[in-house]
Structures are given as structure tokens and as C-alpha cells.
Design a protein around this motif. Structure first.
Motif: not given
Length: 94
Positions: A28-32, A41-44
Motif C-alpha cells: 500500500g505504501v508503494e502504491t501511495m 499519509e505515506v508516513l502514517n
């Protein structure tokens, strides 16, 4: 895992499920990042993944202490395991 709890297969499956959730979070982080999401949002999401990895490591450490160390009967086995646990905890805390 090398210990023998009451139901090792169930324990292994539970750990695998946790790991799959973490993998999903990281994907999900990669997609973000690919989608140019807001940094906050990515850091969260990364914080959530880091906490999940920490919880998984703590579960494995706890299981190891409960099952592996308790199974050792000789002083030499306990000494060897304590040395191993000490090294493992040093790496974990870094």
C-alpha cells in the motif's frame, strides 16, 4: 519456529497472517508513493507498518522465551539459550 507449543500449526498460521498484513501495508505504501500521495499519509501508513513489524517481532520473542527456554533442562542448554536470547534482543533493540 523451533519451539513446540500446544498447536504449532495454528501459531505458524497466525504469524503468517500477521506477515501477510504487513506485506499488504507495505505494498500500500508503494502504491501511495507511485500515486503521489501526501507525505503525511505515506508516513502514517509507514508508522502503522512499523508498529505491526514490532508487534510481530515481540510475539516471536515472547513465544521463544515461553516455549524454547522453558524446554531446556540442563544448565548448559539454559546458558546457550540465554546467550542466544541476549544477542537476539540486542539486535532487536538497535
Amino acid at each position: 519456529m523451533s519451539h513446540s507449543p500446544a498447536d504449532p500449526d495454528a501459531d505458524r498460521r497466525a504469524l503468517q497472517i500477521r506477515l501477510r498484513k504487513i506485506t499488504g501495508q507495505l505494498k500500500g505504501v508503494e502504491t501511495m508513493i507511485e500515486g503521489d500521495y501526501d507525505c503525511a499519509e505515506v508516513l502514517n501508513q509507514l508508522t502503522s507498518a512499523r508498529q505491526a513489524v514490532k508487534a510481530l517481532a515481540e510475539k516471536i520473542i515472547s513465544d521463544h522465551l515461553e516455549h524454547c527456554l522453558a524446554a531446556n533442562t540442563t544448565a548448559e542448554q539454559r546458558r546457550k539459550q540465554m546467550k542466544e536470547v541476549t544477542m537476539m534482543l540486542k539486535r532487536y533493540v538497535e
